[in-house]
Scaffold this motif. Structure first.
Motif, PDB file in Angstrom:
ATOM      1  N   TYR A 162       4.752  -8.236  -3.405  1.00  0.00           N
ATOM      2  CA  TYR A 162       3.307  -8.480  -3.391  1.00  0.00           C
ATOM      3  C   TYR A 162       2.632  -7.935  -2.135  1.00  0.00           C
ATOM      4  O   TYR A 162       1.569  -7.295  -2.233  1.00  0.00           O
ATOM      5  N   PRO A 163       3.206  -8.139  -0.930  1.00  0.00           N
ATOM      6  CA  PRO A 163       2.577  -7.539   0.258  1.00  0.00           C
ATOM      7  C   PRO A 163       2.464  -6.022   0.159  1.00  0.00           C
ATOM      8  O   PRO A 163       1.440  -5.447   0.548  1.00  0.00           O
ATOM      9  N   LEU A 164       3.513  -5.357  -0.357  1.00  0.00           N
ATOM     10  CA  LEU A 164       3.439  -3.905  -0.518  1.00  0.00           C
ATOM     11  C   LEU A 164       2.371  -3.523  -1.535  1.00  0.00           C
ATOM     12  O   LEU A 164       1.651  -2.532  -1.353  1.00  0.00           O
ATOM     13  N   SER A 165       2.252  -4.306  -2.586  1.00  0.00           N
ATOM     14  CA  SER A 165       1.216  -4.062  -3.589  1.00  0.00           C
ATOM     15  C   SER A 165      -0.179  -4.198  -2.973  1.00  0.00           C
ATOM     16  O   SER A 165      -1.070  -3.374  -3.227  1.00  0.00           O
ATOM     17  N   VAL A 166      -0.348  -5.209  -2.135  1.00  0.00           N
ATOM     18  CA  VAL A 166      -1.638  -5.430  -1.472  1.00  0.00           C
ATOM     19  C   VAL A 166      -1.960  -4.276  -0.524  1.00  0.00           C
ATOM     20  O   VAL A 166      -3.099  -3.802  -0.473  1.00  0.00           O
ATOM     21  N   VAL A 167      -0.966  -3.830   0.224  1.00  0.00           N
ATOM     22  CA  VAL A 167      -1.177  -2.721   1.158  1.00  0.00           C
ATOM     23  C   VAL A 167      -1.614  -1.462   0.399  1.00  0.00           C
ATOM     24  O   VAL A 167      -2.571  -0.780   0.794  1.00  0.00           O
ATOM     25  N   ILE A 168      -0.909  -1.149  -0.693  1.00  0.00           N
ATOM     26  CA  ILE A 168      -1.238   0.044  -1.477  1.00  0.00           C
ATOM     27  C   ILE A 168      -2.645  -0.056  -2.057  1.00  0.00           C
ATOM     28  O   ILE A 168      -3.440   0.894  -1.957  1.00  0.00           O
ATOM     29  N   THR A 169      -2.968  -1.189  -2.662  1.00  0.00           N
ATOM     30  CA  THR A 169      -4.287  -1.342  -3.298  1.00  0.00           C
ATOM     31  C   THR A 169      -5.409  -1.362  -2.259  1.00  0.00           C
ATOM     32  O   THR A 169      -6.468  -0.763  -2.487  1.00  0.00           O
ATOM     33  N   THR A 170      -5.173  -2.018  -1.126  1.00  0.00           N
ATOM     34  CA  THR A 170      -6.212  -2.101  -0.085  1.00  0.00           C
ATOM     35  C   THR A 170      -6.533  -0.718   0.473  1.00  0.00           C
ATOM     36  O   THR A 170      -7.707  -0.341   0.608  1.00  0.00           O
ATOM     37  N   ILE A 171      -5.498   0.040   0.806  1.00  0.00           N
ATOM     38  CA  ILE A 171      -5.708   1.385   1.343  1.00  0.00           C
ATOM     39  C   ILE A 171      -6.326   2.293   0.285  1.00  0.00           C
ATOM     40  O   ILE A 171      -7.205   3.110   0.582  1.00  0.00           O
ATOM     41  N   SER A 172      -5.900   2.141  -0.968  1.00  0.00           N
ATOM     42  CA  SER A 172      -6.446   2.960  -2.056  1.00  0.00           C
ATOM     43  C   SER A 172      -7.927   2.683  -2.262  1.00  0.00           C
ATOM     44  O   SER A 172      -8.722   3.614  -2.453  1.00  0.00           O
ATOM     45  N   HIS A 173      -8.318   1.414  -2.205  1.00  0.00           N
ATOM     46  CA  HIS A 173      -9.735   1.067  -2.335  1.00  0.00           C
ATOM     47  C   HIS A 173     -10.540   1.643  -1.177  1.00  0.00           C
ATOM     48  O   HIS A 173     -11.666   2.123  -1.369  1.00  0.00           O
ATOM     49  N   ALA A 174      -9.948   1.603   0.021  1.00  0.00           N
ATOM     50  CA  ALA A 174     -10.636   2.135   1.197  1.00  0.00           C
ATOM     51  C   ALA A 174     -10.822   3.647   1.103  1.00  0.00           C
ATOM     52  O   ALA A 174     -11.729   4.209   1.733  1.00  0.00           O
ATOM     53  N   LEU A 175      -9.984   4.296   0.294  1.00  0.00           N
ATOM     54  CA  LEU A 175     -10.063   5.749   0.113  1.00  0.00           C
ATOM     55  C   LEU A 175     -10.834   6.121  -1.153  1.00  0.00           C
ATOM     56  O   LEU A 175     -10.634   7.205  -1.710  1.00  0.00           O
ATOM     57  N   GLY A 176     -11.693   5.228  -1.575  1.00  0.00           N
ATOM     58  CA  GLY A 176     -12.527   5.512  -2.742  1.00  0.00           C
ATOM     59  C   GLY A 176     -11.800   5.329  -4.055  1.00  0.00           C
ATOM     60  O   GLY A 176     -12.002   6.109  -4.995  1.00  0.00           O
ATOM     61  N   ASN A 177     -10.938   4.298  -4.129  1.00  0.00           N
ATOM     62  CA  ASN A 177     -10.152   4.018  -5.335  1.00  0.00           C
ATOM     63  C   ASN A 177      -9.218   5.175  -5.715  1.00  0.00           C
ATOM     64  O   ASN A 177      -8.900   5.355  -6.892  1.00  0.00           O
ATOM     65  N   ASN A 178      -8.777   5.947  -4.731  1.00  0.00           N
ATOM     66  CA  ASN A 178      -7.842   7.032  -4.973  1.00  0.00           C
ATOM     67  C   ASN A 178      -6.427   6.495  -4.726  1.00  0.00           C
ATOM     68  O   ASN A 178      -5.934   6.496  -3.603  1.00  0.00           O
ATOM     69  N   PHE A 179      -5.786   6.036  -5.797  1.00  0.00           N
ATOM     70  CA  PHE A 179      -4.481   5.398  -5.651  1.00  0.00           C
ATOM     71  C   PHE A 179      -3.371   6.413  -5.349  1.00  0.00           C
ATOM     72  O   PHE A 179      -2.364   6.064  -4.736  1.00  0.00           O
ATOM     73  N   GLY A 180      -3.529   7.639  -5.780  1.00  0.00           N
ATOM     74  CA  GLY A 180      -2.550   8.658  -5.431  1.00  0.00           C
ATOM     75  C   GLY A 180      -2.544   8.906  -3.936  1.00  0.00           C
ATOM     76  O   GLY A 180      -1.486   8.935  -3.296  1.00  0.00           O
ATOM     77  N   LEU A 181      -3.743   9.060  -3.370  1.00  0.00           N
ATOM     78  CA  LEU A 181      -3.854   9.265  -1.929  1.00  0.00           C
ATOM     79  C   LEU A 181      -3.403   8.025  -1.173  1.00  0.00           C
ATOM     80  O   LEU A 181      -2.825   8.124  -0.090  1.00  0.00           O
ATOM     81  N   GLY A 182      -3.660   6.852  -1.772  1.00  0.00           N
ATOM     82  CA  GLY A 182      -3.218   5.602  -1.153  1.00  0.00           C
ATOM     83  C   GLY A 182      -1.703   5.550  -1.027  1.00  0.00           C
ATOM     84  O   GLY A 182      -1.172   5.121   0.004  1.00  0.00           O
ATOM     85  N   ILE A 183      -0.997   5.977  -2.078  1.00  0.00           N
ATOM     86  CA  ILE A 183       0.466   6.009  -2.038  1.00  0.00           C
ATOM     87  C   ILE A 183       0.946   6.997  -0.977  1.00  0.00           C
ATOM     88  O   ILE A 183       1.918   6.739  -0.259  1.00  0.00           O
ATOM     89  N   VAL A 184       0.264   8.130  -0.847  1.00  0.00           N
ATOM     90  CA  VAL A 184       0.623   9.133   0.166  1.00  0.00           C
ATOM     91  C   VAL A 184       0.509   8.522   1.563  1.00  0.00           C
ATOM     92  O   VAL A 184       1.416   8.654   2.399  1.00  0.00           O
ATOM     93  N   VAL A 185      -0.617   7.846   1.823  1.00  0.00           N
ATOM     94  CA  VAL A 185      -0.846   7.247   3.143  1.00  0.00           C
ATOM     95  C   VAL A 185       0.184   6.162   3.435  1.00  0.00           C
ATOM     96  O   VAL A 185       0.751   6.108   4.545  1.00  0.00           O
ATOM     97  N   VAL A 186       0.448   5.286   2.469  1.00  0.00           N
ATOM     98  CA  VAL A 186       1.421   4.208   2.668  1.00  0.00           C
ATOM     99  C   VAL A 186       2.807   4.786   2.927  1.00  0.00           C
ATOM    100  O   VAL A 186       3.552   4.291   3.787  1.00  0.00           O
ATOM    101  N   THR A 187       3.168   5.836   2.206  1.00  0.00           N
ATOM    102  CA  THR A 187       4.470   6.476   2.402  1.00  0.00           C
ATOM    103  C   THR A 187       4.611   7.007   3.823  1.00  0.00           C
ATOM    104  O   THR A 187       5.645   6.810   4.480  1.00  0.00           O
ATOM    105  N   ILE A 188       3.579   7.684   4.311  1.00  0.00           N
ATOM    106  CA  ILE A 188       3.618   8.228   5.670  1.00  0.00           C
ATOM    107  C   ILE A 188       3.712   7.103   6.699  1.00  0.00           C
ATOM    108  O   ILE A 188       4.459   7.198   7.682  1.00  0.00           O
TER     109      ILE A 188
END
Length: 256
Positions: free
Chosen positions: A42-68
């Motif tokens: 759940y924490p990882l899910s929250v991190v991915i969704t939070t960053i993705s929302h901050a990037l304009g709901n771009n979940f692909g870019l969110g996964i890229v950022v979280v991975t880095i």
């Protein structure tokens, strides 16, 4: 060798345990219970969704950022792993002499060999299991991200570039890139160890496994592997750059 086999079995058992106890087919929410769900998935899910929302709901870019971000967090461990590997390579000639000296297979001789080997490790400050630490730490994170991606319904509803994050890559581009990147990264890490049959086998086995997994898993997870491996290629180049350039030089660094 026995210790390495036991370690691999332990890691595999951990993977199966975590995978089996995490209700992979159930969506992950704040109401999910269990240590694995509450403190990893759940924490990882929250991190991915939070960053993705901050990037304009771009979940692909969110996964890229979280991975880095994850790779940056693991970077000190990877540096330690590389140093440990180099230290083990440096004492290989001395270890070979010990094996020749205590070639007898009787229990007393083998016990003496183990004692001398441990003394050699202590003399040079080498921990033979230190190289496995990053792998042990990465496994729960990888499995956690796998579950976070699989069980976060929001991710499956978005697309990135040419693929839907919740579906397989229709053109198999991501799996192929993931396999090639895995091969390149391992080739760089194993520089100077190609003669080792076990290393040579892993050099080809891991990329094939990654390709097979990536073909059958959602593109979001394949994206994580691609970005992670490309990051590790860059990371390995900077960590092992001098060694790689020396190995690639025509004369092998020798001068008359």
């Amino acid at each position: 060798m026995k210790k390495r086999i036991l370690l691999i079995v332990a890691i595999a058992s951990l993977m199966m345990l975590l995978s089996g106890c995490s209700q992979v087919n159930q969506p992950i929410t704040s109401e999910s219970t269990g240590f694995w769900n509450e403190f990893v998935v759940y924490p990882l899910s929250v991190v991915i969704t939070t960053i993705s929302h901050a990037l304009g709901n771009n979940f692909g870019l969110g996964i890229v950022v979280v991975t880095i971000l994850i790779r940056l967090i693991l970077l000190p461990l990877m540096i330690k792993q590389t140093r440990s590997t180099k230290a083990m390579q440096a004492i290989q000639p001395e270890m070979q002499k010990l094996k020749e000296k205590y070639a007898s297979k009787d229990a007393a001789t083998q016990q003496k060999l183990q004692q001398e080997t441990m003394a050699l490790f202590q003399k040079h400050g080498v921990n033979p299991l230190a190289g496995c630490l990053p792998l042990i730490i990465q496994m729960p994170i990888l499995i956690g991200i796998y579950h976070a991606i699989m069980r976060t319904q929001e991710i499956a509803n978005h697309s990135f570039l040419w693929f839907d994050l919740g579906d397989k890559d229709p053109y198999y581009i991501l799996p192929i890139i993931a396999g090639v990147a895995t091969f390149a990264q391992q080739k760089m890490m194993m520089a100077g160890q190609e003669a080792n049959p076990q290393m040579a086998m892993m050099l080809w086995l891991m990329p094939i496994m990654i390709i097979v997994f990536a073909i059958n898993f959602p593109s979001a997870l394949s994206l994580y592997w691609v970005v992670g491996n490309i990051f590790m290629i860059v990371q390995t180049f900077f960590i092992k750059g001098p060694d790689l350039r020396k190995k690639a030089s025509p004369a092998g660094g020798n001068k008359k």
